[in-house]
Design a protein around this motif. Sequence first.
Motif, PDB file in Angstrom:
ATOM      1  N   ILE A  76      57.153  51.485  86.412  1.00  0.00           N
ATOM      2  CA  ILE A  76      56.232  51.748  87.509  1.00  0.00           C
ATOM      3  C   ILE A  76      55.061  50.783  87.373  1.00  0.00           C
ATOM      4  O   ILE A  76      54.774  50.280  86.283  1.00  0.00           O
ATOM      5  CB  ILE A  76      55.714  53.212  87.514  1.00  0.00           C
ATOM      6  N   ASN A  77      54.395  50.510  88.502  1.00  0.00           N
ATOM      7  CA  ASN A  77      53.257  49.598  88.422  1.00  0.00           C
ATOM      8  C   ASN A  77      52.221  49.924  89.480  1.00  0.00           C
ATOM      9  O   ASN A  77      52.510  50.564  90.503  1.00  0.00           O
ATOM     10  CB  ASN A  77      53.715  48.142  88.556  1.00  0.00           C
ATOM     11  N   THR A  95      41.954  40.048 103.617  1.00  0.00           N
ATOM     12  CA  THR A  95      42.629  41.338 103.434  1.00  0.00           C
ATOM     13  C   THR A  95      43.087  41.497 101.995  1.00  0.00           C
ATOM     14  O   THR A  95      44.055  40.864 101.565  1.00  0.00           O
ATOM     15  CB  THR A  95      43.844  41.453 104.371  1.00  0.00           C
ATOM     16  N   ASP A  96      42.379  42.319 101.203  1.00  0.00           N
ATOM     17  CA  ASP A  96      42.873  42.621  99.872  1.00  0.00           C
ATOM     18  C   ASP A  96      43.959  43.679  99.985  1.00  0.00           C
ATOM     19  O   ASP A  96      43.955  44.519 100.883  1.00  0.00           O
ATOM     20  CB  ASP A  96      41.753  43.057  98.930  1.00  0.00           C
ATOM     21  N   MET A  97      44.915  43.640  99.065  1.00  0.00           N
ATOM     22  CA  MET A  97      46.085  44.503  99.125  1.00  0.00           C
ATOM     23  C   MET A  97      46.188  45.323  97.838  1.00  0.00           C
ATOM     24  O   MET A  97      46.203  44.773  96.732  1.00  0.00           O
ATOM     25  CB  MET A  97      47.356  43.660  99.298  1.00  0.00           C
ATOM     26  N   PHE A  98      46.261  46.650  98.009  1.00  0.00           N
ATOM     27  CA  PHE A  98      46.384  47.557  96.868  1.00  0.00           C
ATOM     28  C   PHE A  98      47.637  48.398  97.030  1.00  0.00           C
ATOM     29  O   PHE A  98      47.945  48.887  98.124  1.00  0.00           O
ATOM     30  CB  PHE A  98      45.170  48.477  96.780  1.00  0.00           C
ATOM     31  N   GLY A  99      48.381  48.557  95.946  1.00  0.00           N
ATOM     32  CA  GLY A  99      49.590  49.361  96.059  1.00  0.00           C
ATOM     33  C   GLY A  99      50.239  49.634  94.715  1.00  0.00           C
ATOM     34  O   GLY A  99      49.652  49.415  93.650  1.00  0.00           O
ATOM     35  N   GLY A 100      51.464  50.099  94.776  1.00  0.00           N
ATOM     36  CA  GLY A 100      52.213  50.426  93.569  1.00  0.00           C
ATOM     37  C   GLY A 100      53.697  50.322  93.825  1.00  0.00           C
ATOM     38  O   GLY A 100      54.139  50.168  94.973  1.00  0.00           O
ATOM     39  N   GLY A 101      54.464  50.402  92.756  1.00  0.00           N
ATOM     40  CA  GLY A 101      55.900  50.260  92.930  1.00  0.00           C
ATOM     41  C   GLY A 101      56.685  50.929  91.831  1.00  0.00           C
ATOM     42  O   GLY A 101      56.137  51.371  90.811  1.00  0.00           O
ATOM     43  N   PHE A 102      57.985  50.975  92.031  1.00  0.00           N
ATOM     44  CA  PHE A 102      58.917  51.588  91.093  1.00  0.00           C
ATOM     45  C   PHE A 102      60.095  50.649  90.950  1.00  0.00           C
ATOM     46  O   PHE A 102      60.615  50.146  91.956  1.00  0.00           O
ATOM     47  CB  PHE A 102      59.363  52.956  91.611  1.00  0.00           C
ATOM     48  N   GLY A 103      60.498  50.387  89.715  1.00  0.00           N
ATOM     49  CA  GLY A 103      61.589  49.440  89.496  1.00  0.00           C
ATOM     50  C   GLY A 103      62.621  49.970  88.524  1.00  0.00           C
ATOM     51  O   GLY A 103      62.388  50.944  87.799  1.00  0.00           O
ATOM     52  N   LEU A 104      63.755  49.292  88.495  1.00  0.00           N
ATOM     53  CA  LEU A 104      64.838  49.700  87.615  1.00  0.00           C
ATOM     54  C   LEU A 104      65.529  48.457  87.063  1.00  0.00           C
ATOM     55  O   LEU A 104      65.986  47.596  87.822  1.00  0.00           O
ATOM     56  CB  LEU A 104      65.839  50.564  88.378  1.00  0.00           C
ATOM     57  N   ASP A 105      65.579  48.344  85.732  1.00  0.00           N
ATOM     58  CA  ASP A 105      66.360  47.295  85.067  1.00  0.00           C
ATOM     59  C   ASP A 105      67.745  47.851  84.756  1.00  0.00           C
ATOM     60  O   ASP A 105      67.872  48.953  84.228  1.00  0.00           O
ATOM     61  CB  ASP A 105      65.682  46.859  83.771  1.00  0.00           C
ATOM     62  N   ILE A 106      68.764  47.074  85.088  1.00  0.00           N
ATOM     63  CA  ILE A 106      70.148  47.545  84.939  1.00  0.00           C
ATOM     64  C   ILE A 106      70.957  46.522  84.158  1.00  0.00           C
ATOM     65  O   ILE A 106      70.917  45.325  84.467  1.00  0.00           O
ATOM     66  CB  ILE A 106      70.806  47.765  86.322  1.00  0.00           C
ATOM     67  N   LYS A 107      71.677  46.993  83.154  1.00  0.00           N
ATOM     68  CA  LYS A 107      72.606  46.133  82.418  1.00  0.00           C
ATOM     69  C   LYS A 107      74.027  46.571  82.759  1.00  0.00           C
ATOM     70  O   LYS A 107      74.506  47.595  82.269  1.00  0.00           O
ATOM     71  CB  LYS A 107      72.338  46.218  80.926  1.00  0.00           C
ATOM     72  N   TRP A 108      74.650  45.787  83.637  1.00  0.00           N
ATOM     73  CA  TRP A 108      76.001  46.111  84.070  1.00  0.00           C
ATOM     74  C   TRP A 108      76.992  45.803  82.942  1.00  0.00           C
ATOM     75  O   TRP A 108      76.858  44.793  82.240  1.00  0.00           O
ATOM     76  CB  TRP A 108      76.381  45.310  85.307  1.00  0.00           C
ATOM     77  N   ASP A 140      63.680  46.269  92.637  1.00  0.00           N
ATOM     78  CA  ASP A 140      62.302  46.724  92.750  1.00  0.00           C
ATOM     79  C   ASP A 140      61.911  46.961  94.204  1.00  0.00           C
ATOM     80  O   ASP A 140      62.432  46.325  95.128  1.00  0.00           O
ATOM     81  CB  ASP A 140      61.345  45.686  92.177  1.00  0.00           C
ATOM     82  N   ALA A 141      60.971  47.872  94.356  1.00  0.00           N
ATOM     83  CA  ALA A 141      60.343  48.106  95.654  1.00  0.00           C
ATOM     84  C   ALA A 141      58.866  48.361  95.414  1.00  0.00           C
ATOM     85  O   ALA A 141      58.502  49.083  94.492  1.00  0.00           O
ATOM     86  CB  ALA A 141      60.974  49.308  96.365  1.00  0.00           C
ATOM     87  N   ASN A 142      58.018  47.733  96.197  1.00  0.00           N
ATOM     88  CA  ASN A 142      56.594  48.015  96.063  1.00  0.00           C
ATOM     89  C   ASN A 142      55.955  48.154  97.433  1.00  0.00           C
ATOM     90  O   ASN A 142      56.393  47.541  98.416  1.00  0.00           O
ATOM     91  CB  ASN A 142      55.880  46.945  95.224  1.00  0.00           C
ATOM     92  N   TYR A 143      54.940  48.984  97.467  1.00  0.00           N
ATOM     93  CA  TYR A 143      54.205  49.259  98.702  1.00  0.00           C
ATOM     94  C   TYR A 143      52.759  48.817  98.515  1.00  0.00           C
ATOM     95  O   TYR A 143      52.189  48.961  97.430  1.00  0.00           O
ATOM     96  CB  TYR A 143      54.247  50.748  99.040  1.00  0.00           C
ATOM     97  N   ALA A 144      52.152  48.283  99.580  1.00  0.00           N
ATOM     98  CA  ALA A 144      50.741  47.897  99.521  1.00  0.00           C
ATOM     99  C   ALA A 144      50.088  48.130 100.876  1.00  0.00           C
ATOM    100  O   ALA A 144      50.740  48.066 101.936  1.00  0.00           O
ATOM    101  CB  ALA A 144      50.596  46.440  99.100  1.00  0.00           C
ATOM    102  N   TYR A 145      48.794  48.376 100.819  1.00  0.00           N
ATOM    103  CA  TYR A 145      47.998  48.593 102.020  1.00  0.00           C
ATOM    104  C   TYR A 145      46.776  47.687 101.974  1.00  0.00           C
ATOM    105  O   TYR A 145      46.198  47.455 100.905  1.00  0.00           O
ATOM    106  CB  TYR A 145      47.540  50.052 102.106  1.00  0.00           C
ATOM    107  N   GLY A 146      46.404  47.171 103.137  1.00  0.00           N
ATOM    108  CA  GLY A 146      45.209  46.346 103.208  1.00  0.00           C
ATOM    109  C   GLY A 146      44.517  46.488 104.544  1.00  0.00           C
ATOM    110  O   GLY A 146      45.150  46.777 105.568  1.00  0.00           O
TER     111      GLY A 146
END
Length: 435
Positions: A404-405, A420-433, A53-59
């Motif tokens: 996504i979130n 400082t409130d933080m607002f952002g979003g992210g994109f993730g990937l579940d993987i079954k090896w 996962d990776a997520n970004y936020a701004y405050g």
Amino acid sequence: MIMRIKKKLLGLTLCFIACQPALISLDNGHFYRAPNFYGIQNRDVSDWFGRFDANYAYGSTRSGYDLNGHKTPLLNIHGNSYLLYLATGVPKLPSSSTYTTLLTNLLNQSQTNPTTGPTFGKLEFKGRFRTHEVNLDYRQNLVKGFFAEAHLPIRNVKISNISYVDKSPTTGPFTQSTPQWIQVKNNINTILNSYGIKNYGDSYDKTSVGDFSLLAGWQHTDTEEPEFLKYYSVALRLGILFPSGKKDDTSYAFSVPTGYNQHWGIPARFDLIVGPTDWLQIGGHAGVSFFFDKTYNRRMKTNSNQSGFIILGEGNAKVDKGTLWDLGTYVKFEKFIKGLSGFVGYSYSRNEHDELTAQNTSLFSDDVVNGDSKYQDWDMHTINLMLEYDFSTHMNDESFAPRINLHYNIPVAGKRVFTTDMFGGGFGLDIKWNF
């Protein structure tokens, strides 16, 4: 030119991350911004299941909570700067002797005058804090519930628009208009520069990684017992926090670190998840991070009346960094519309006080140094909100599934922290090896 390069590097970093597969279960608490929810929200313990996962936020904020938990201007969370005592106890330097002598004279005259107001010589500093933050997380299940996970924050922190309000009285023997006091105020930067501090109004802007965390854990999920639950899951984690972040900069009047001032740490976490129904999940979290001592340069008080961020005294000290605690609970409505889930959580963070032992015992008293509000405990109460969409509900291929979130973290109370409130979003990937 350097600033443009920094901004371009940050932009490239964000673009890269946006193209990557946002788990928000790992975070490190800091006094200057609201944290993500700390706990695990996923109960899947399948062998070789991976989650990237990776997520970004701004405050951004211009306020904080002071030592009594009251709202105050951003750079006043440790109280008004008592400038009359600024040079008390520090070595006298020729480059600023005219103004430090004025301060000494004003201090002596005002303190011996019984009608002097208690606010004379105090400044209330204001400013704006802004941060861009990216969190990269990866969890890899191994076998029989054992897993490993890693967390790397990347952040830009900036303090700007710095100014002050003179809290001195407007009437009486010593006021905002006292000529010697005006002369001191007009030459604050001369005094600061003499002691290795840039102009108080200079913005602080730093882009760096934070402290990298690597943890090992074990999680057990039971879907059979007890009968009144659909499932429950418990998890234990223990790891190492690496001092990869940048420490604060004592050459600035106002600065913050991107990590924990290069202290090594040991984080430990416990999580409990229960599912009364297929669509309702309730969780709880408790965590603690212990830090190792480290000796480095600090700004330290030379008089007990000194207050605020700006301190002239400087020297090496062994810092016994306070333990960081984090607690939280949440309710999650899982896939109540197709793959859409909603999350409401509460987080509590508390950092115990730091204990400093100054090496220069002739200049610094440990009792005075450790009476500084900047080294006292801080705490923060945060409401965590999130919406997440899991695309696995639309996919036949079970080997991977994107998510996504959107998330919003709101500090609602605290002590010695920025709001400082933080607002952002992210994109993730579940993987079954498949091995």
